[in-house]
Design an enzyme around this catalytic site. Structure first.
Site: not given
Ligand code: AMP
Length: 278
Positions: A31, A35-36, A38, A148-149, A154, A186
């Site tokens: 989305m 950050h690192e 992603h 991401g875990e 999800q 996050s």
């Molecule tokens: P989002 O943009 O928050 O929807 O996240 C996009 C993807 O990045 C999802 O698969 C998340 O699980 C992953 N993600 C978000 N934060 C982290 C993190 N701190 N470490 C690893 N993967 C992450």
């Protein structure tokens, strides 16, 4: 600069031309507000596949009316520069109408792993995620998709839908990237005040405490989880949606002998943080 496409037609053309050359393709759905964590997904994708597509789409279907859709952080130029630096080959950044045109009426629903935890507190959430992920898989037709875990439940939902619908791709989960003090990275951490930021690592510490109890055969898990909740409130969290030991894959309440995953979601002021560990 890495190319940005905004339509599924342009995405398909890029993917088709790579396929013609016999190249493999990975998709990293995000989305934005990268950050690192992603970027770890993109790096892993780059390692596994010849070409990497990162999607940036703040999916309205996974936000409820009272949630933070309108204030969700957005900075496409910054995201594009970060993605370029880690070797992403293409950004897919569709408008909402490209994903949900007028008359859009379909919803992908996953039962079972969605029943508890996030599913209980955000009833609309996983249908929104499953629907957009299914669309992105169909639009991009990747060989691999990276998640991401950090969003453990999800990840189980995506694995389930991929298996159940026989989608021809492999799902890969990547460990959570954390700050030095343990806070999971996050996009929503940007909402935290300085004081809240100091308190935030208590969530990971509470998960660690519960995880250790699952490794000690005589622990009273009910009591341990109650103490963890109270510990978060004492540290300065406003409320705790859940913090609990689960079977890592079914996400049913944990029993001795099950593979353990500890999942938590709690409010720090107006910001909801989620985290988990195994
Ligand atoms: P989002 O943009 O928050 O929807 O996240 C996009 C993807 O990045 C999802 O698969 C998340 O699980 C992953 N993600 C978000 N934060 C982290 C993190 N701190 N470490 C690893 N993967 C992450």
């Amino acid at each position: 600069m890495v190319d940005i496409v905004r339509t599924r037609i342009a995405l398909r053309e890029a993917v088709a031309s790579w396929r013609k050359d016999g190249l493999t393709i990975a998709l990293v759905p995000t989305m934005g507000a990268l950050h690192e964590g992603h970027l770890d997904l993109v790096r892993a994708a780059k390692h596994r596949a010849d070409r990497v597509v990162t999607s940036i789409f703040v999916n309205p279907a996974q936000f409820a009316a009272h949630e933070d859709l309108s204030r969700y952080p957005r900075d496409e130029a910054r995201d594009a520069a970060l993605l370029e630096a880690v070797g992403c080959d293409l950004i897919y950044a569709p408008e909402v109408a490209e994903i949900y045109p007028d008359g859009f009426a379909t919803q992908v629903g996953v039962r079972g792993v969605t029943a508890r935890l996030e599913g209980a507190f955000r009833p609309h959430f996983f249908a929104g995620v499953a629907t957009v992920v299914a669309k992105l898989f169909i639009q991009a037709q990747p060989d691999f998709a990276f998640f991401g875990e950090k969003d453990w439940q999800q990840l189980q939902v995506v694995r389930t839908l991929t298996r159940d619908l026989n989608l021809p791709l492999e799902i890969l989960g990547i460990p959570t990237r954390r700050e030095a003090d343990g806070l999971a990275m996050s996009s929503r951490n940007a909402y935290l005040s300085a004081v809240e930021r100091e308190v935030a690592p208590a969530l990971k510490a509470a998960l660690d405490h519960i995880f250790e109890a699952t490794q000690a055969p005589s622990a009273d898990m009910h009591l341990v989880m109650q103490q963890a909740t109270q510990g978060l409130l004492d540290a300065g969290f406003a409320s705790v949606d859940y913090i609990e030991a689960c079977h890592a894959y079914t996400l049913e309440p944990w029993k001795a002998g099950d593979p353990a995953r500890i999942l938590g979601a709690a409010w720090l002021g107006k910001t909801r943080l989620i985290d988990n560990r195994g």
